[in-house]
Design a protein around this motif. Structure first.
Motif, PDB file in Angstrom:
ATOM      1  N   GLU A  54     -41.741 -37.721  16.390  1.00 36.79           N
ATOM      2  CA  GLU A  54     -43.011 -37.291  17.004  1.00 36.79           C
ATOM      3  C   GLU A  54     -44.008 -38.450  17.011  1.00 36.79           C
ATOM      4  O   GLU A  54     -44.731 -38.660  17.996  1.00 36.79           O
ATOM      5  CB  GLU A  54     -43.578 -36.106  16.225  1.00 36.79           C
ATOM      6  CG  GLU A  54     -44.495 -35.213  17.022  1.00 36.79           C
ATOM      7  CD  GLU A  54     -43.779 -34.441  18.112  1.00 36.79           C
ATOM      8  OE1 GLU A  54     -44.160 -34.621  19.287  1.00 36.79           O
ATOM      9  OE2 GLU A  54     -42.857 -33.666  17.808  1.00 36.79           O
ATOM     10  N   ARG A  87     -46.446 -30.601   6.712  1.00 33.80           N
ATOM     11  CA  ARG A  87     -46.759 -29.528   5.758  1.00 33.80           C
ATOM     12  C   ARG A  87     -45.487 -28.870   5.239  1.00 33.80           C
ATOM     13  O   ARG A  87     -45.344 -28.607   4.044  1.00 33.80           O
ATOM     14  CB  ARG A  87     -47.664 -28.501   6.425  1.00 33.80           C
ATOM     15  CG  ARG A  87     -49.127 -28.923   6.528  1.00 33.80           C
ATOM     16  CD  ARG A  87     -49.946 -27.876   7.242  1.00 33.80           C
ATOM     17  NE  ARG A  87     -51.365 -28.225   7.237  1.00 33.80           N
ATOM     18  CZ  ARG A  87     -52.292 -27.591   7.935  1.00 33.80           C
ATOM     19  NH1 ARG A  87     -51.942 -26.550   8.692  1.00 33.80           N
ATOM     20  NH2 ARG A  87     -53.551 -27.979   7.897  1.00 33.80           N
ATOM     21  N   HIS A 133     -55.941 -33.602  25.483  1.00 34.85           N
ATOM     22  CA  HIS A 133     -55.031 -32.512  25.843  1.00 34.85           C
ATOM     23  C   HIS A 133     -53.584 -32.894  25.554  1.00 34.85           C
ATOM     24  O   HIS A 133     -52.812 -32.105  24.995  1.00 34.85           O
ATOM     25  CB  HIS A 133     -55.196 -32.165  27.325  1.00 34.85           C
ATOM     26  CG  HIS A 133     -54.326 -31.033  27.778  1.00 34.85           C
ATOM     27  ND1 HIS A 133     -53.038 -31.233  28.252  1.00 34.85           N
ATOM     28  CD2 HIS A 133     -54.536 -29.690  27.813  1.00 34.85           C
ATOM     29  CE1 HIS A 133     -52.509 -30.070  28.561  1.00 34.85           C
ATOM     30  NE2 HIS A 133     -53.386 -29.123  28.309  1.00 34.85           N
ATOM     31  N   GLN A 166     -48.329 -32.246  12.265  1.00 36.49           N
ATOM     32  CA  GLN A 166     -48.977 -31.674  11.096  1.00 36.49           C
ATOM     33  C   GLN A 166     -48.117 -30.570  10.474  1.00 36.49           C
ATOM     34  O   GLN A 166     -47.948 -30.502   9.241  1.00 36.49           O
ATOM     35  CB  GLN A 166     -50.345 -31.112  11.488  1.00 36.49           C
ATOM     36  CG  GLN A 166     -51.134 -30.544  10.325  1.00 36.49           C
ATOM     37  CD  GLN A 166     -52.464 -29.945  10.773  1.00 36.49           C
ATOM     38  OE1 GLN A 166     -52.489 -29.175  11.739  1.00 36.49           O
ATOM     39  NE2 GLN A 166     -53.543 -30.304  10.108  1.00 36.49           N
ATOM     40  N   ALA A 167     -47.545 -29.703  11.316  1.00 32.76           N
ATOM     41  CA  ALA A 167     -46.707 -28.609  10.808  1.00 32.76           C
ATOM     42  C   ALA A 167     -45.463 -29.146  10.113  1.00 32.76           C
ATOM     43  O   ALA A 167     -45.068 -28.642   9.045  1.00 32.76           O
ATOM     44  CB  ALA A 167     -46.323 -27.689  11.958  1.00 32.76           C
ATOM     45  N   ARG A 182     -52.902 -33.111  21.641  1.00 35.03           N
ATOM     46  CA  ARG A 182     -53.082 -31.925  20.798  1.00 35.03           C
ATOM     47  C   ARG A 182     -51.732 -31.341  20.359  1.00 35.03           C
ATOM     48  O   ARG A 182     -51.518 -31.069  19.166  1.00 35.03           O
ATOM     49  CB  ARG A 182     -53.890 -30.863  21.545  1.00 35.03           C
ATOM     50  CG  ARG A 182     -54.175 -29.631  20.679  1.00 35.03           C
ATOM     51  CD  ARG A 182     -54.885 -28.540  21.446  1.00 35.03           C
ATOM     52  NE  ARG A 182     -56.206 -28.960  21.864  1.00 35.03           N
ATOM     53  CZ  ARG A 182     -56.580 -29.133  23.134  1.00 35.03           C
ATOM     54  NH1 ARG A 182     -55.712 -28.907  24.101  1.00 35.03           N
ATOM     55  NH2 ARG A 182     -57.797 -29.496  23.434  1.00 35.03           N
ATOM     56  N   THR A 183     -50.828 -31.157  21.300  1.00 37.21           N
ATOM     57  CA  THR A 183     -49.552 -30.520  20.967  1.00 37.21           C
ATOM     58  C   THR A 183     -48.705 -31.365  20.020  1.00 37.21           C
ATOM     59  O   THR A 183     -48.241 -30.852  18.985  1.00 37.21           O
ATOM     60  CB  THR A 183     -48.767 -30.193  22.247  1.00 37.21           C
ATOM     61  OG1 THR A 183     -49.541 -29.279  23.036  1.00 37.21           O
ATOM     62  CG2 THR A 183     -47.432 -29.561  21.914  1.00 37.21           C
ATOM     63  N   LEU A 226     -49.597 -33.717  17.926  1.00 36.92           N
ATOM     64  CA  LEU A 226     -50.248 -33.844  16.625  1.00 36.92           C
ATOM     65  C   LEU A 226     -50.162 -32.535  15.839  1.00 36.92           C
ATOM     66  O   LEU A 226     -50.008 -32.546  14.609  1.00 36.92           O
ATOM     67  CB  LEU A 226     -51.702 -34.267  16.799  1.00 36.92           C
ATOM     68  CG  LEU A 226     -51.915 -35.730  17.204  1.00 36.92           C
ATOM     69  CD1 LEU A 226     -53.390 -35.998  17.474  1.00 36.92           C
ATOM     70  CD2 LEU A 226     -51.394 -36.681  16.139  1.00 36.92           C
ATOM     71  N   THR A 227     -50.248 -31.409  16.537  1.00 39.03           N
ATOM     72  CA  THR A 227     -50.094 -30.109  15.876  1.00 39.03           C
ATOM     73  C   THR A 227     -48.682 -29.964  15.326  1.00 39.03           C
ATOM     74  O   THR A 227     -48.485 -29.499  14.187  1.00 39.03           O
ATOM     75  CB  THR A 227     -50.406 -28.962  16.857  1.00 39.03           C
ATOM     76  OG1 THR A 227     -51.746 -29.093  17.332  1.00 39.03           O
ATOM     77  CG2 THR A 227     -50.245 -27.611  16.176  1.00 39.03           C
ATOM     78  N   ARG A 228     -47.679 -30.364  16.135  1.00 41.94           N
ATOM     79  CA  ARG A 228     -46.291 -30.314  15.655  1.00 41.94           C
ATOM     80  C   ARG A 228     -46.096 -31.224  14.458  1.00 41.94           C
ATOM     81  O   ARG A 228     -45.435 -30.863  13.479  1.00 41.94           O
ATOM     82  CB  ARG A 228     -45.328 -30.705  16.784  1.00 41.94           C
ATOM     83  CG  ARG A 228     -45.113 -29.641  17.839  1.00 41.94           C
ATOM     84  CD  ARG A 228     -43.857 -29.927  18.653  1.00 41.94           C
ATOM     85  NE  ARG A 228     -43.939 -31.220  19.318  1.00 41.94           N
ATOM     86  CZ  ARG A 228     -44.251 -31.374  20.610  1.00 41.94           C
ATOM     87  NH1 ARG A 228     -44.532 -30.317  21.350  1.00 41.94           N
ATOM     88  NH2 ARG A 228     -44.295 -32.568  21.159  1.00 41.94           N
TER      89      ARG A 228
END
Length: 236
Positions: free
Chosen positions: A57, A35, A21, A31-32, A24-25, A27-29
């Motif tokens: 991050e 990209r 949990h 990845q964005a 997740r946040t 790692l999502t940031r």
């Protein structure tokens, strides 16, 4: 024994879920950001900004794992050779003095209320970590113009380290929960951190056979850690 094994397995599942949990946040940031940084049409300055943000991050994720490893190290008792009789009053005075300007920068106050000469058997580095975490917890979760007080005194054969503030406090029903890993109250979710600061405090206290007491400062929170005095036979 089976009950104990079941409890440990439940704890492992809960920690695994909490880690997933909390990761997740970020790692999502991450990845964005990566990209976006790989897009050909963006400028070089914007690309550098995105890469720098991605690096920050990554550092935050590494701090999370470092804190978890630190808790595990303390709980497994790997620091026993570092335990010695230590005068606490000078350590407490130095930490409060060094953190007072940080509080002042946030329009807050950090005061040393009382500091009796005291000696305990402890790992000095871990004691520093414990007090710094308590002070940082108070700074992060209290508003402007709040006051945090630190005291060190003898009390019936124990050495009582107390950090109290006049902030919003912690509801009675949540006080034991906040000592567990990854627990963050709803109002604290916008503050930095992963809910490991007080969990590390609890691990360090247990390492030193110390008891943690959380109480209402009306308003605010009192965290008191009661250590055995140096002349009290340790159990480790």
């Amino acid at each position: 024994m089976l009950d104990r094994i079941e409890s440990l397995m439940d704890n492992l599942r809960q920690v695994s879920s909490d880690i997933a949990h909390d990761l997740r946040t970020p790692l999502t940031r991450l990845q964005a950001m990566l990209r976006d940084a790989s897009e050909e049409e963006i400028g070089e300055d914007e690309r550098r900004t995105l890469i720098a943000a991605a690096d920050r991050e990554c550092e935050d994720i590494l701090r999370l794992f470092a804190a978890m490893l630190r808790i595990g190290e303390v709980q497994e008792g790997r620091r026993r050779p570092h335990v010695a009789a230590i005068r606490l009053d000078s350590l407490v005075e130095d930490i409060v003095e060094s953190y007072a300007p940080v509080f002042a920068d946030g329009s807050q106050q950090l005061l040393l209320e009382e500091c009796e000469p005291c000696t305990i058997r402890c790992d000095a580095d871990l004691f520093n970590q414990l007090l710094v975490n308590l002070i940082e917890n108070a700074r992060l979760h209290t508003p402007e113009h709040s006051v945090t007080q630190v005291s060190l005194r003898r009390n019936a054969g124990l050495i009582a380290l107390r950090v109290s503030d006049n902030g919003p406090g912690v509801p009675a029903g949540d006080r034991q929960d906040v000592l567990r890993r990854f627990v963050r109250l709803e109002r604290s979710r916008s503050a930095p951190g992963h809910g490991l600061g007080l969990a590390l405090v609890a691990a360090i206290a247990a390492f030193h056979d110390a008891e943690i007491v959380l109480a209402d400062a009306a308003p605010g929170l009192i965290v008191e850690v009661n250590f055995p005095a140096a002349d009290t036979p340790p159990t480790f």
